[in-house]
Design a protein around this motif. Sequence first.
Motif, mmCIF file in Angstrom:
data_model
loop_
_atom_site.group_PDB
_atom_site.id
_atom_site.type_symbol
_atom_site.label_atom_id
_atom_site.label_comp_id
_atom_site.label_asym_id
_atom_site.label_seq_id
_atom_site.Cartn_x
_atom_site.Cartn_y
_atom_site.Cartn_z
ATOM 1 N N ARG A 93 0.873 -1.173 0.000
ATOM 2 C CA ARG A 93 0.000 0.000 0.000
ATOM 3 C C ARG A 93 0.912 1.226 0.000
ATOM 4 O O ARG A 93 2.108 1.114 0.289
ATOM 5 C CB ARG A 93 -0.934 0.001 1.219
ATOM 6 N N CYS A 123 -2.828 5.301 3.378
ATOM 7 C CA CYS A 123 -1.372 5.176 3.470
ATOM 8 C C CYS A 123 -0.891 4.646 4.815
ATOM 9 O O CYS A 123 -1.461 4.955 5.865
ATOM 10 C CB CYS A 123 -0.710 6.538 3.245
ATOM 11 N N ASP A 124 0.200 3.882 4.769
ATOM 12 C CA ASP A 124 1.053 3.758 5.933
ATOM 13 C C ASP A 124 1.823 5.069 6.073
ATOM 14 O O ASP A 124 1.805 5.916 5.169
ATOM 15 C CB ASP A 124 2.021 2.584 5.770
ATOM 16 N N HIS A 161 -4.597 6.171 13.537
ATOM 17 C CA HIS A 161 -3.285 5.589 13.239
ATOM 18 C C HIS A 161 -3.255 4.085 13.468
ATOM 19 O O HIS A 161 -2.314 3.410 13.051
ATOM 20 C CB HIS A 161 -2.213 6.234 14.126
ATOM 21 N N ASN A 201 -4.906 1.627 12.269
ATOM 22 C CA ASN A 201 -5.100 0.722 11.132
ATOM 23 C C ASN A 201 -4.010 0.885 10.077
ATOM 24 O O ASN A 201 -4.197 0.526 8.921
ATOM 25 C CB ASN A 201 -6.473 0.952 10.492
ATOM 26 N N ARG A 202 -2.875 1.442 10.488
ATOM 27 C CA ARG A 202 -1.790 1.640 9.530
ATOM 28 C C ARG A 202 -0.446 1.403 10.216
ATOM 29 O O ARG A 202 -0.312 1.517 11.434
ATOM 30 C CB ARG A 202 -1.859 3.033 8.913
ATOM 31 N N ARG A 203 0.548 1.067 9.425
ATOM 32 C CA ARG A 203 1.900 0.858 9.949
ATOM 33 C C ARG A 203 2.655 2.184 9.941
ATOM 34 O O ARG A 203 2.505 2.974 9.006
ATOM 35 C CB ARG A 203 2.621 -0.193 9.099
#
Length: 260
Positions: free
Chosen positions: A9, A90-91, A118, A120-122
């Motif tokens: 992603r 986005c991550d 934040h 749900n993202r790396r």
Amino acid sequence: MKLPIKLDRPIAFFDLETTGLDPKRDRIVELAIILLSPDKDDFQRVRRFNPGIPIHPEASAVHGIFDADLVKEAPFESRSRNLFRLLDPCDLGGFNVRRFDLPMLIAEFARCGMQFDHRNRRVIDVQTIYHRKEPRDLSAAARFYLDVQHTEAHTAMSDIQTTVAVLDAQLTRYPDLSPDMDSLHSYCDRSPLRIGFDEWFRREGEDVIFVKGKHKGQTLQSVALGKSDYLYWMQNKIEDLHPEAKKEIEKALALTTADT
């Protein structure tokens, strides 16, 4: 710009310049983004915003942006929806992004009525990698300044012997470090020690000023006059409140009672 990372992603690396350091009070004045995608061209953009509040002089001294530079810029809110849509899939990445930039960005979106989640993202923080791979501890200082391995780390006498030896090496290596106590204290005093009474207050002449909390920058007496419930809360809820701080609060409340 390419990285040897297999992306599934987009990842948005971003950096903020702000009016100060407090996400609750301060605002974003500049945002730069580099967005890397698995199957699209790289995207780079920088935007400035009129924060609607003055920039702290200390912040301007760091990033070189002043109030006058932003008079004609749009507020963050006017671009917030487009920015949210850009970042939403986005991550994230940056330097010190976990401790500063991301909390500041989340707070700014929240003021615009948007919840930027934040969880749900790396999040890739280059500073974290740097600090973990190149630690700044006493053992690292011993290797750098003394060219020795500090084999007895975390034994008190060995630690402090190494500390004194490191200081001696620093004074030899850096001729601009003056070997007198006042100069060394001043060099180390980048952020004042906030211990005891100083954790909550500082003295300016006869005034006692809050140095933290929601009344930061206000005099104790003005808070006693207008928000005395906050002082009663401090007295009753802060178990380790320093005796000198308690005494000043009691004095301020007593003066308020006497005035009425």
